[in-house]
Design a protein around this motif. Structure first.
Motif, PDB file in Angstrom:
ATOM      1  N   VAL A 102       0.859  -1.185   0.000  1.00  0.00           N
ATOM      2  CA  VAL A 102       0.000   0.000   0.000  1.00  0.00           C
ATOM      3  C   VAL A 102       0.891   1.229   0.000  1.00  0.00           C
ATOM      4  O   VAL A 102       1.746   1.388   0.873  1.00  0.00           O
ATOM      5  CB  VAL A 102      -0.906   0.024   1.251  1.00  0.00           C
ATOM      6  CG1 VAL A 102      -1.744   1.303   1.287  1.00  0.00           C
ATOM      7  CG2 VAL A 102      -1.794  -1.212   1.293  1.00  0.00           C
ATOM      8  N   GLY A 103       0.701   2.111  -0.985  1.00  0.00           N
ATOM      9  CA  GLY A 103       1.524   3.304  -1.061  1.00  0.00           C
ATOM     10  C   GLY A 103       0.703   4.568  -1.117  1.00  0.00           C
ATOM     11  O   GLY A 103      -0.245   4.674  -1.901  1.00  0.00           O
ATOM     12  N   ASN A 104       1.075   5.528  -0.270  1.00  0.00           N
ATOM     13  CA  ASN A 104       0.414   6.829  -0.256  1.00  0.00           C
ATOM     14  C   ASN A 104       1.298   7.842  -0.980  1.00  0.00           C
ATOM     15  O   ASN A 104       2.490   7.971  -0.681  1.00  0.00           O
ATOM     16  CB  ASN A 104       0.175   7.284   1.188  1.00  0.00           C
ATOM     17  CG  ASN A 104      -0.471   8.649   1.266  1.00  0.00           C
ATOM     18  OD1 ASN A 104      -1.474   8.906   0.602  1.00  0.00           O
ATOM     19  ND2 ASN A 104       0.096   9.539   2.070  1.00  0.00           N
ATOM     20  N   GLY A 108       3.099   5.342  -3.274  1.00  0.00           N
ATOM     21  CA  GLY A 108       2.407   4.578  -4.304  1.00  0.00           C
ATOM     22  C   GLY A 108       3.247   4.408  -5.550  1.00  0.00           C
ATOM     23  O   GLY A 108       3.160   3.374  -6.237  1.00  0.00           O
ATOM     24  N   THR A 109       4.067   5.408  -5.871  1.00  0.00           N
ATOM     25  CA  THR A 109       4.994   5.283  -6.991  1.00  0.00           C
ATOM     26  C   THR A 109       5.975   4.150  -6.725  1.00  0.00           C
ATOM     27  O   THR A 109       6.251   3.316  -7.605  1.00  0.00           O
ATOM     28  CB  THR A 109       5.749   6.604  -7.208  1.00  0.00           C
ATOM     29  OG1 THR A 109       4.808   7.676  -7.338  1.00  0.00           O
ATOM     30  CG2 THR A 109       6.612   6.546  -8.450  1.00  0.00           C
ATOM     31  N   ALA A 112       4.067   0.805  -6.899  1.00  0.00           N
ATOM     32  CA  ALA A 112       3.783   0.419  -8.280  1.00  0.00           C
ATOM     33  C   ALA A 112       5.034  -0.102  -8.961  1.00  0.00           C
ATOM     34  O   ALA A 112       4.980  -1.058  -9.760  1.00  0.00           O
ATOM     35  CB  ALA A 112       3.208   1.598  -9.052  1.00  0.00           C
ATOM     36  N   THR A 126      -2.119  -1.298  -3.746  1.00  0.00           N
ATOM     37  CA  THR A 126      -3.076  -0.233  -3.471  1.00  0.00           C
ATOM     38  C   THR A 126      -2.371   1.111  -3.585  1.00  0.00           C
ATOM     39  O   THR A 126      -1.330   1.339  -2.958  1.00  0.00           O
ATOM     40  CB  THR A 126      -3.697  -0.359  -2.071  1.00  0.00           C
ATOM     41  OG1 THR A 126      -4.453  -1.572  -1.995  1.00  0.00           O
ATOM     42  CG2 THR A 126      -4.624   0.819  -1.784  1.00  0.00           C
ATOM     43  N   LEU A 127      -2.935   1.988  -4.392  1.00  0.00           N
ATOM     44  CA  LEU A 127      -2.417   3.333  -4.570  1.00  0.00           C
ATOM     45  C   LEU A 127      -3.379   4.323  -3.921  1.00  0.00           C
ATOM     46  O   LEU A 127      -4.560   4.352  -4.258  1.00  0.00           O
ATOM     47  CB  LEU A 127      -2.282   3.663  -6.062  1.00  0.00           C
ATOM     48  CG  LEU A 127      -1.434   2.707  -6.895  1.00  0.00           C
ATOM     49  CD1 LEU A 127      -1.446   3.126  -8.362  1.00  0.00           C
ATOM     50  CD2 LEU A 127      -0.008   2.655  -6.378  1.00  0.00           C
ATOM     51  N   ALA A 130      -1.860   8.414  -5.736  1.00  0.00           N
ATOM     52  CA  ALA A 130      -0.511   8.148  -6.224  1.00  0.00           C
ATOM     53  C   ALA A 130      -0.507   7.942  -7.727  1.00  0.00           C
ATOM     54  O   ALA A 130      -1.549   7.677  -8.344  1.00  0.00           O
ATOM     55  CB  ALA A 130       0.050   6.908  -5.526  1.00  0.00           C
ATOM     56  N   ALA A 208      -7.173   1.605  -6.417  1.00  0.00           N
ATOM     57  CA  ALA A 208      -6.700   2.983  -6.520  1.00  0.00           C
ATOM     58  C   ALA A 208      -7.733   3.920  -5.907  1.00  0.00           C
ATOM     59  O   ALA A 208      -8.898   3.915  -6.306  1.00  0.00           O
ATOM     60  CB  ALA A 208      -6.441   3.357  -7.972  1.00  0.00           C
TER      61      ALA A 208
END
Length: 278
Positions: A102-104, A108-109, A112, A126-127, A130, A208
């Motif tokens: 999970v990236g905030n 998120g970059t 991904a 999960t973005l 992002a 997303a």
């Protein structure tokens, strides 16, 4: 705790999963990746982390290189360096399970990139507000970091931030200015490896989440058309700060998403095992 991940030492916190009724086999594991410059693992510790552990999910939170209590090298800040740190961390922790990452924002970059370049390690992506590391991402990232490097060492700017955004935001902005002016982060983050604009390198399920009032919401049509297994959620009357301002909605969406896909993955593994012994 701190753990060696390649050429740096990374600060990491783990929250073990509570026992969940009906849990079979190992619990799922989620890795939370925070945003750039003004962020750290604390943003997850005070939002999503404890709730996920209480719901029966193993939680890994860590400070990106150059941030928080992790090492701050002078150079080595291309996005692939952050991705390799994530994988090195999993290896150092002895984590054999495929992880839900999970990236905030910038996290998120990184997430991904991990999904694209290390697909065998990622169960779902999960973005949160992002953008993947695609070619168009590099241009606005380069421009934004150049402006931040110049302005966040200006005391008049910091004072304006303090008066209009609060003392904590001003303190974090001052730290961001120091990072940008003592490392090559601003010149390197956007200069490294990218994935194709069509997102074909991302093959895992993707959730997303965007704020309706954020410019990043413009990605929704691409995500829905390019990613075979993608769910997009747009939160009304919401800007970029989804994680902090819409914590409960984000938590509920993510918990349902991860538990659903964990069960699906275990069913698929069970079918494969049954076929293998027939």
């Amino acid at each position: 705790m701190k753990i060696r991940t390649g050429e740096i030492t990374t600060h990491v916190q783990r929250l073990p999963a509570a026992e969940r009724e009906g849990q079979q086999g190992e619990p799922p594991v989620v890795v939370f990746v925070h945003g750039l410059l003004t962020d750290s693992l604390a943003s997850y510790y005070f939002t999503l982390g404890p709730a996920f552990a209480a719901a029966g999910i193993d939680v890994i939170m860590y400070d990106l290189r150059g941030h928080g209590r992790s090492d701050r090298p002078e150079s080595g800040y291309q996005v692939e360096c952050f991705v390799d740190d994530l994988v090195a961390l999993l290896d150092a922790l002895g984590e054999h399970r495929r992880v839900h990452v999970v990236g905030n924002s910038f996290g998120g970059t990184v997430a991904a990139g991990a999904a694209a370049w290390y697909p065998e390690r990622i169960a779902t992506l999960t973005l949160i507000e992002a953008e993947p590391p695609v070619p168009r991402w590099t241009e606005h990232m380069a421009n934004g970091l150049a402006l931040a490097k110049e302005h966040l060492v200006n005391e008049d700017v910091i004072e304006w931030i303090k008066e209009n955004r609060g003392a904590q935001t001003a303190r974090l902005s001052r730290v961001a200015g120091r990072i940008l002016n003592s490392t090559t982060l601003g010149a390197e983050v956007w200069s490294g490896r990218v994935i194709d604009d069509d997102l074909s390198a991302i093959t895992c399920p993707v959730l997303a989440i965007f704020g309706e009032e954020s410019g990043l919401v413009a990605q929704v049509p691409l995500f829905e058309s390019a990613l075979e297994r993608c769910r997009t959620v747009v939160l009304p009357d919401q800007g970029h700060s989804v994680l902090v301002e819409r914590t409960k909605e984000t938590r509920d969406l993510l918990l349902d998403w991860i538990l659903e896909h964990d069960e699906a993955e275990k069913r698929a593994a069970g079918h494969e095992l049954a076929e293998a012994v027939r």
